[in-house]
Write an enzyme that holds these catalytic residues in place. Structure first.
Site, PDB file in Angstrom:
ATOM      1  N   THR A 287       0.802  -1.228   0.000  1.00  0.00           N
ATOM      2  CA  THR A 287       0.000   0.000   0.000  1.00  0.00           C
ATOM      3  C   THR A 287       0.831   1.273   0.000  1.00  0.00           C
ATOM      4  O   THR A 287       0.302   2.364  -0.214  1.00  0.00           O
ATOM      5  CB  THR A 287      -0.921   0.049   1.227  1.00  0.00           C
ATOM      6  OG1 THR A 287      -0.119   0.024   2.430  1.00  0.00           O
ATOM      7  CG2 THR A 287      -1.893  -1.120   1.248  1.00  0.00           C
ATOM      8  N   LYS A 288       2.132   1.170   0.249  1.00  0.00           N
ATOM      9  CA  LYS A 288       2.973   2.355   0.411  1.00  0.00           C
ATOM     10  C   LYS A 288       3.099   3.155  -0.892  1.00  0.00           C
ATOM     11  O   LYS A 288       2.818   2.651  -1.975  1.00  0.00           O
ATOM     12  CB  LYS A 288       4.367   1.946   0.910  1.00  0.00           C
ATOM     13  CG  LYS A 288       4.387   1.352   2.317  1.00  0.00           C
ATOM     14  CD  LYS A 288       4.005   2.369   3.369  1.00  0.00           C
ATOM     15  CE  LYS A 288       4.326   1.908   4.788  1.00  0.00           C
ATOM     16  NZ  LYS A 288       3.487   0.832   5.300  1.00  0.00           N
ATOM     17  N   THR A 289       3.558   4.384  -0.761  1.00  0.00           N
ATOM     18  CA  THR A 289       3.743   5.250  -1.928  1.00  0.00           C
ATOM     19  C   THR A 289       4.606   4.554  -2.975  1.00  0.00           C
ATOM     20  O   THR A 289       4.322   4.607  -4.174  1.00  0.00           O
ATOM     21  CB  THR A 289       4.401   6.578  -1.493  1.00  0.00           C
ATOM     22  OG1 THR A 289       3.558   7.210  -0.526  1.00  0.00           O
ATOM     23  CG2 THR A 289       4.596   7.499  -2.681  1.00  0.00           C
TER      24      THR A 289
END
Length: 372
Positions: A190-192
């Site tokens: 889910t991280k950038t």
């Protein structure tokens, strides 16, 4: 309309051929641990962040554990950090017997209240772990001033901070993770910048710390079967590195798209009196990894969103000082009132580069409908 909190499927479809080629190429060439793809990805991180050294590991959690160990967070030594964060930001301190010392958060930024840190420094304090949470960095000018004054090590938890840059009172913008002794990133999906599985990175500008980190990720070995330290088995998977290297080509575009989505939310919800947003503080470039709202009716709103098939998340429902695993530290309800209050009111809305404006419209209209 069903709105996912996050999905990797759209990004995969956008760059399907590149992802497929990257993964298949690793298998065709013969899989190796810490292969060329890992080295290439480390170089990409160094170039993007300006860090002198980037050392790839298996997860952001592992990155915190390795760096905490190297920095001597152990045997009753005290490390100052925030109670409003993910478990790993504090469990890394306790792994070798270090003692977390919590400081309440700034109600406007959700980051540690830097004006309350120095009063917690004792003769046993050895470090500070500032966490760059959700969309903005902690005041690193103040952190580094305190650290310099008291000879403390600084481990930047930038698990959520990829792409964020701090200028503060300085002359140039510096990437998160590159200001303290060590910094770490997480590449959780889910991280950038997220993989299709777990992954993490350690960054530092210190040659000796980098040398130790490279040994610690391979059991403490300086070369094969020659162990200088009792280290860990934590290597970024070569396939994940290949995937992340594809994503690095589009990271600036992805960060920009997150800003666009955040502005859609700000624009559509600005007149909703029942909501409050975080305030950006300090001269810095934010990255909207998470888009949070605060409301006194958080739980009721959450139920309403569920009924309308809108996914959301709550970061975080319980502050760390009230978690059972840290009960031995002796904290109680009321010790950190700001963190406790935020935990009761915060709710994260869907934000990722591929979300559509129509989906954001539906989320915002549903929220406004609830408050009517």
């Amino acid at each position: 309309m069903k709105v996912d909190f996050y999905t990797s499927k759209r990004e995969y479809e956008e760059h399907k051929q590149e992802f497929d080629n990257a993964v298949i190429s690793v298998m065709q060439e013969g899989i190796s641990t810490l292969g060329k793809e890992v080295t290439d990805f480390e170089k990409s991180i160094e170039e993007f962040t300006g860090a002198k050294h980037a050392i790839a590991v298996a997860s952001g959690t592992d990155a915190l554990i390795l760096t905490s160990d190297i920095l001597g967070f152990e045997n009753g030594k005290e490390v100052i950090t925030s109670p409003f964060t993910f478990l790993a930001s504090t469990s890394c301190i306790t792994r070798r017997g270090g003692k977390p010392v919590f400081v309440d958060i700034d109600e406007d930024t959700f980051n540690i209240d830097v004006n309350k840190i120095e009063e917690k420094v004792t003769k046993n304090t050895v470090g500070i772990v500032p966490i760059h949470l959700f969309s903005q960095m902690t005041d690193m000018d103040k952190i580094m001033d305190i650290a310099g004054k008291h000879n403390l090590r600084v481990l930047e938890d930038a698990a959520e901070g990829f792409g964020m840059r701090w200028k503060g009172n300085g002359s140039e913008y510096r990437h998160s993770g590159t200001i303290g002794d060590f910094g770490i990133f997480s590449f959780f999906p889910t991280k950038t910048l997220g993989g299709f599985g777990d992954g993490g990175m350690i960054v530092t500008n210190n040659d000796e710390l980098a040398r130790l980190a490279r040994m610690y990720r391979v059991h403490g070995a300086s070369k094969k079967y020659h162990y200088e330290h009792i280290g860990y088995n934590s290597r970024l998977d070569t396939i994940q590195a290949a995937i992340l290297q594809v994503k690095m080509k589009y990271i600036k575009e992805s960060i920009k798209k997150r800003e666009i989505v955040a502005n859609w939310y700000f624009d559509r919800l600005k007149d909703c009196q029942e909501l409050k947003f975080a305030t950006l503080k300090g001269e810095q470039n934010p990255v909207y990894y998470v888009f949070n709202i605060l409301t006194e009716k958080r739980d009721e709103l959450g139920e309403y969103l569920k009924k309308n098939q809108i996914q959301f998340s709550i970061y975080y429902p319980i502050p760390l000082h009230l978690q059972r695993c840290f009960s031995y530290l002796g904290y109680k309800k009321g010790d950190f009132p700001v963190a406790e209050s935020i935990c009761e009111r915060i709710l994260a809305l869907p934000i990722y580069p591929q979300i559509t404006e129509a989906e954001v419209d539906f989320v915002c209209e549903t929220i406004k409908s609830f408050f009517k």
